[in-house]
Design an enzyme around this catalytic site. Structure first.
Site, mmCIF file in Angstrom:
data_model
loop_
_atom_site.group_PDB
_atom_site.id
_atom_site.type_symbol
_atom_site.label_atom_id
_atom_site.label_comp_id
_atom_site.label_asym_id
_atom_site.label_seq_id
_atom_site.Cartn_x
_atom_site.Cartn_y
_atom_site.Cartn_z
ATOM 1 N N ARG A 33 0.856 -1.196 0.000
ATOM 2 C CA ARG A 33 0.000 0.000 0.000
ATOM 3 C C ARG A 33 0.891 1.245 0.000
ATOM 4 N NH1 ARG A 33 -0.517 4.461 2.661
ATOM 5 N NH2 ARG A 33 -0.199 3.351 4.629
ATOM 6 N N ASP A 34 1.766 1.403 1.005
ATOM 7 C CA ASP A 34 2.638 2.581 1.038
ATOM 8 C C ASP A 34 3.639 2.508 -0.122
ATOM 9 O OD1 ASP A 34 3.943 4.945 1.953
ATOM 10 O OD2 ASP A 34 3.438 4.442 3.995
ATOM 11 N N HIS A 85 2.982 4.204 -3.561
ATOM 12 C CA HIS A 85 3.437 5.577 -3.814
ATOM 13 C C HIS A 85 4.754 5.584 -4.590
ATOM 14 C CE1 HIS A 85 0.592 7.970 -1.514
ATOM 15 N NE2 HIS A 85 0.768 7.240 -0.420
ATOM 16 N N SER A 116 3.741 10.806 8.859
ATOM 17 C CA SER A 116 3.641 10.763 7.389
ATOM 18 C C SER A 116 4.765 11.499 6.689
ATOM 19 C CB SER A 116 2.304 11.363 6.938
ATOM 20 O OG SER A 116 1.244 10.855 7.704
ATOM 21 N N HIS A 171 3.489 4.237 12.810
ATOM 22 C CA HIS A 171 3.860 4.061 11.394
ATOM 23 C C HIS A 171 4.908 5.123 11.071
ATOM 24 C CE1 HIS A 171 2.746 3.579 6.979
ATOM 25 N NE2 HIS A 171 3.145 4.829 6.951
ATOM 26 N N HIS A 195 8.178 7.050 8.943
ATOM 27 C CA HIS A 195 8.851 7.319 7.662
ATOM 28 C C HIS A 195 10.290 7.709 7.956
ATOM 29 C CE1 HIS A 195 6.010 6.749 4.369
ATOM 30 N NE2 HIS A 195 5.087 6.949 5.290
#
Lengths: 338, 338
Positions: free
Chosen positions: B12-13, B16, B167, B194, B196
């Site tokens: 899913r990520d 991108h 994010s 989550h 990054h």
């Protein structure tokens, strides 16, 4: 604002990543920018340091003399640094020559239990009025107390700073804090930290070293270095500035420089499965390239070689073991195709 | 041994990173291995989640229905998860369809101040006996107190866990500790994180979240994800196991799988200068690809676009601003060639 000293071994640790084949043209391009963006110390040379170019460790494309003479001409405000492991670098040939060329900072390194071997090299540099640091490599292999004892020896020889290397990228932040804070408490000279990224901890461990009292950090552009690479210099500087530290480096120029260097010759390491096994088992990151080559040749899994190197506690300079282990794994039939 | 729940949004990520062009073949290859190595939750879909495939956000190569139907067939022990942003995903078309296909875990997400919009979606999932989490995105933009207030709303709607997303990869470990510990103290449901990697902190921040009481972590294979990528799953699992946590995942199989996936279709993100600017200025990582494309088109520096997006506090879904900013920078003559 608290000042931190950044030392940049991109052109030395990064040599491991390209099997010591950096071209003089790329080195001088880098040196010119390093001066421009305000890098305080630029460390150059073979991955294993001065005098290490050899059949066993890999031959440098550019000789120590040619490298140092040319870099010397490019640097004014940025200090010229070298990594020196006694045994590879002799005093009266290699070190004398480097000092004659005008190297500013000499980082005399040994395995974390072998500080004794750095005595004569450190003393020689100090007698010739150069900055000399003591460097303890593979620091995950011993306790904080042993590191203190070894670092105190280096201090007694005249070392003006101690750099702790996490050569295998094996330390977690809590390990770094314990080791660095003990050193800071028991030494009268600055303490620095050199990270590797095998477990994704290079930036976090560097910050933890600062929190524990370190005032010198190593970082390389894009993390270019042995195995999974080092603390990524431009990320480190960005985070340190965000936290309110001063490094004297122009971040925006550094970011442009990093993009340019990547388009020119810097390869960006990433954490592959071999790096993880290397970090988990505490094996020297500089073994990544030779292990990769030998694993392919003998059709064995490089992860198995790293695991076995960790079991045997092999350290830098014992490259012969890689071949021996590959041979033995291949005879056991532990090859990739199964 | 303490158990941690790992959720894997690689498919899913990571969408991108390839502008939502993952092929069904690669997706199913991944799903099969995820089941084999013991991934607890596999999250799939367009980078912006269910129903987000569009001209503005990028069209998925594989439709939601085709994706979910095929993944459903591959997964038994691994739960099938989706990311759902109300506004992109309607209840009576998109969400109903996903539930009909048999999705197990629905992560209903909003900007960190907009929990209100998740109410009906969360309630709908709970009425249909599915696991529903609440997800707060861009969590660096607000204080711990605001996150608690927003998360409590989601809890009151029936959310069974709260996931905090960094994010923009903008948080430092101390920020993570403060935010997560406040949530853990003020909620009666599990908290997850989550990460990054814009500032090199993805693994360290994940560990800090655990230390603050989180029990769910997101990680993606090789860090495959928006911008500088996510917490690298196989590194995260290695470190967690080293620290004595149990994840139910077979680390050695996962490492082999990561190598294989990289040889097949996973690209490994790295931290480039644009990622650093994005992290420093707190801009959504999912903007990396469109910014890169538009910067090239208008001959402006992508770092300047990210800087300006940060100044204007632009959030996901406001992609129109990228073009507007590029146009305005280009008219000011702030282009790359100068």
């Amino acid at each position: 604002m608290k000042h931190l000293l950044i030392s940049d071994p991109t052109l030395r640790d990064g040599s491991h990543a390209v099997q010591h084949q950096l071209s003089l043209e790329n080195i001088l391009f880098y040196a010119e920018y390093a001066e421009k963006v305000g890098i305080p110390i630029l460390e150059v040379g073979h991955g294993n340091g001065l005098g290490a170019s050899s059949l066993q460790l890999g031959q440098s494309l550019v000789s120590d003399s040619e490298l140092l003479e040319n870099c010397r001409l490019k640097l004014t405000n940025t200090k010229l640094g070298i990594h020196v492991i006694p045994g590879f670098a002799t005093i009266h040939k290699d070190l004398k020559n480097a000092l004659d060329i005008g190297v500013d900072v000499i980082r005399v390194a040994s395995h974390c239990t072998e500080a004794d071997i750095t005595k004569r090299h450190i003393e020689y540099c100090r007698q010739h009025d150069r900055e000399a640091y003591g460097v303890l490599m593979m620091s995950h292999m011993v306790s904080a107390a042993v590191l203190v004892e070894q670092a105190q020896k280096m201090e007694s020889y005249g070392a003006q700073a101690i750099i702790i290397m996490d050569s295998a990228g094996a330390l977690l932040p809590s390990d770094v804090y314990e080791k660095i804070s003990n050193l800071v408490q028991n030494l009268n000279i600055p303490v620095g930290f050199h990270a590797h990224n095998n477990l994704g901890m290079a930036i976090a461990n560097s910050l933890e070293a600062i929190r524990a009292g370190a005032t010198i950090l190593d970082g390389t552009l894009r993390g270019f270095g042995a195995g999974a690479g080092n603390a990524q210099l431009e990320v480190l500087v960005a985070v340190l500035h965000k936290m309110g530290f001063d490094t004297g480096i122009d971040l925006y120029q550094l970011l442009d420089f990093a993009d340019l260097a990547e388009r020119t010759f810097i390869t960006t390491p990433h954490i592959n499965s071999v790096s993880v096994i290397s970090g988990l088992n505490g094996v020297f990151s500089g073994f990544a390239k030779p292990v990769e080559r030998i694993a392919k040749e003998y059709n064995v899994d490089p992860k198995d070689i790293f695991f076995e190197l960790g079991q045997r506690k092999v350290i830098a300079g014992q490259e012969d073991f890689i071949l021996e282990i590959a041979l033995s794994l291949s005879q056991k039939g532990l090859n990739i195709s199964e």
